[in-house]
Scaffold this motif. Sequence first.
Motif, short mmCIF file in Angstrom:
data_model
loop_
_atom_site.label_atom_id
_atom_site.label_comp_id
_atom_site.label_asym_id
_atom_site.label_seq_id
_atom_site.Cartn_x
_atom_site.Cartn_y
_atom_site.Cartn_z
N LEU A 30 -0.01 7.61 7.80
CA LEU A 30 -1.28 7.30 7.15
C LEU A 30 -1.02 6.31 6.03
N ARG A 31 -1.77 5.21 6.03
CA ARG A 31 -1.64 4.18 5.00
C ARG A 31 -2.88 4.19 4.12
N LEU A 32 -2.64 4.32 2.80
CA LEU A 32 -3.71 4.36 1.81
C LEU A 32 -3.61 3.15 0.89
N PRO A 33 -4.72 2.77 0.24
CA PRO A 33 -4.63 1.69 -0.76
C PRO A 33 -3.69 2.08 -1.88
N ARG A 34 -3.03 1.09 -2.46
CA ARG A 34 -2.12 1.37 -3.57
C ARG A 34 -2.91 1.77 -4.81
N GLY A 35 -2.21 2.41 -5.74
CA GLY A 35 -2.81 2.73 -7.02
C GLY A 35 -3.06 4.20 -7.26
N ASP B 205 1.89 18.87 2.78
CA ASP B 205 1.42 18.40 4.08
C ASP B 205 1.97 17.02 4.45
N TRP B 206 2.58 16.31 3.50
CA TRP B 206 3.05 14.96 3.74
C TRP B 206 4.06 14.57 2.67
N TRP B 207 4.70 13.45 2.89
CA TRP B 207 5.57 12.86 1.88
C TRP B 207 5.43 11.35 1.95
N VAL B 208 5.80 10.67 0.88
CA VAL B 208 5.71 9.21 0.82
C VAL B 208 6.89 8.61 1.55
N GLN B 209 6.60 7.68 2.49
CA GLN B 209 7.67 7.04 3.26
C GLN B 209 7.10 5.79 3.92
N ASP B 210 7.69 4.64 3.62
CA ASP B 210 7.23 3.41 4.23
C ASP B 210 7.31 3.50 5.75
N PRO C 120 0.84 -1.20 0.00
CA PRO C 120 0.00 0.00 0.00
C PRO C 120 0.88 1.25 0.00
N LEU C 121 0.25 2.40 0.06
CA LEU C 121 0.96 3.68 0.01
C LEU C 121 1.03 4.26 1.42
N ASP C 122 2.23 4.47 1.92
CA ASP C 122 2.42 5.06 3.25
C ASP C 122 2.80 6.52 3.12
N LEU C 123 2.14 7.36 3.91
CA LEU C 123 2.45 8.78 3.97
C LEU C 123 2.92 9.14 5.37
N MET C 124 3.90 10.02 5.46
CA MET C 124 4.34 10.60 6.72
C MET C 124 3.86 12.05 6.75
N LEU C 125 3.11 12.40 7.77
CA LEU C 125 2.51 13.73 7.85
C LEU C 125 3.48 14.73 8.49
N LYS C 126 3.55 15.91 7.90
CA LYS C 126 4.42 16.95 8.45
C LYS C 126 3.96 17.35 9.85
N ASP C 127 2.66 17.47 10.03
CA ASP C 127 2.08 17.81 11.33
C ASP C 127 1.23 16.62 11.76
N SER C 128 1.73 15.85 12.72
CA SER C 128 1.03 14.62 13.11
C SER C 128 -0.33 14.89 13.73
N GLY C 129 -0.58 16.14 14.14
CA GLY C 129 -1.86 16.46 14.75
C GLY C 129 -2.89 16.98 13.76
N ALA C 130 -2.50 17.13 12.50
CA ALA C 130 -3.41 17.69 11.49
C ALA C 130 -4.02 16.57 10.67
#
Length: 409
Positions: free
Chosen positions: A187-192, A205-210, A163-173
């Motif tokens: 945050l983990r989203l479905p792939r695709g 607001d985020w970047w892709v990072q396992d 799946p697609l993993d995102l790391m949030l810049k502000d973990s409270g947002a």
Amino acid sequence: MAPKTGKTPGLPPRRAALKMLDAVLRRGDTLEQAGGAANGLPAHSDRALARAIASEVLRWLVDLDALIDSATKEPLPDDAKPRTVLRMMLAQWLRLDTPPHAVVATALPLLTGGPKRLAHGVFATLTRQEAQLPDHPTLPVQVAERWADRAEAIAKGLAVPPPLDLMLKDSGAGPGMEGISLAPGHLRLPRGANVSDLPGYDGGDWWVQDLAATLPARLLGEGKGRRVLDLAAAPGGKTMQLAAAGWDVTALDVHPTRMMRLRENLSRTRLDAHTVIADALEWHPDAPFDAILLDAPCTATGTCRRHPDVIHRIGPRHIAEMADLQRRLLERASGWVKPGGTLVYATCSLEREEGEEVAATCTLTPSPIAASELPAGFQATDAGHVRTDPGMLAEHGGLDGFFVARFTA
């Protein structure tokens, strides 16, 4: 009359996939390097299809070859074009749910004469037999032997792309997307999904990072303005993590192109770091750091969920070369930490030679990682290290393989 090869609908992405597989299996290129064959395709969907076909062939290569060999009187050479085309045909039918008639129409124009008739006959035989793949990929013998008692669990984690993993810049947002969170700021989203189309991309607001790749920086905690060196920093996921956590970051990488990508990521996320293009084996800092994160160059076998080429490209020579480089980098970095400061050593490798064995050479004092410092579902080893693999958290989509060790100066 059959359509001309260049006019066959759906043929360009298949031709690109064939070139990608040739680059990986014959030349030893990475799948990323080989992906240039698809860059000329005008549609994102075509580029994604070419990558999906090549990836599924590499993911299931041993099992696809077993099916092909079961339907031929004489084994085809491993590098024979008909074998590679048949691998693609079977991967599309069995993994990408492409109807057999569409598989035939878009694959046979890649061949001519006898090889075309052979591929058509083998594929027809296997479809009539309603051939199937096993529940999870079979690893090449040498890889299974290397990963030993972990091999079966890892193989199960390779059955589907991650799946697609995102790391949030502000973990409270809130990111405005539906998904699951397995750790603070994750945050983990479905792939695709097309990443640049997701909410919050343009706003940084985020970047892709396992998720596994976020562990090394998490183990350094809050920066509170202290100085940290991110060694081998590009493309910048850990640099952005550290900057978002309040560290004064110096990001060093030897590759100018990769550093350009890191700077672009910093600009998009509106985070700050001092960037240095230099060889860490020759560079000297002006002053020691409060902390150092060495996510060392490695064979990257831990990324086999998303880069299945590593299963077939990496062998003992590559592992030994990387381990030697890692030891030298760790030795230098150990001298750049302030007394009482922290060094985290990490690799995205499943090989002990690049993890536990390199960590054992560090002259600093081990700082064992506690379970309380890790997200739910993670455990420290008896030695106080962290070791993840694709078979972990399978119910949530798995993880990349990582090794992490921590030391105090």
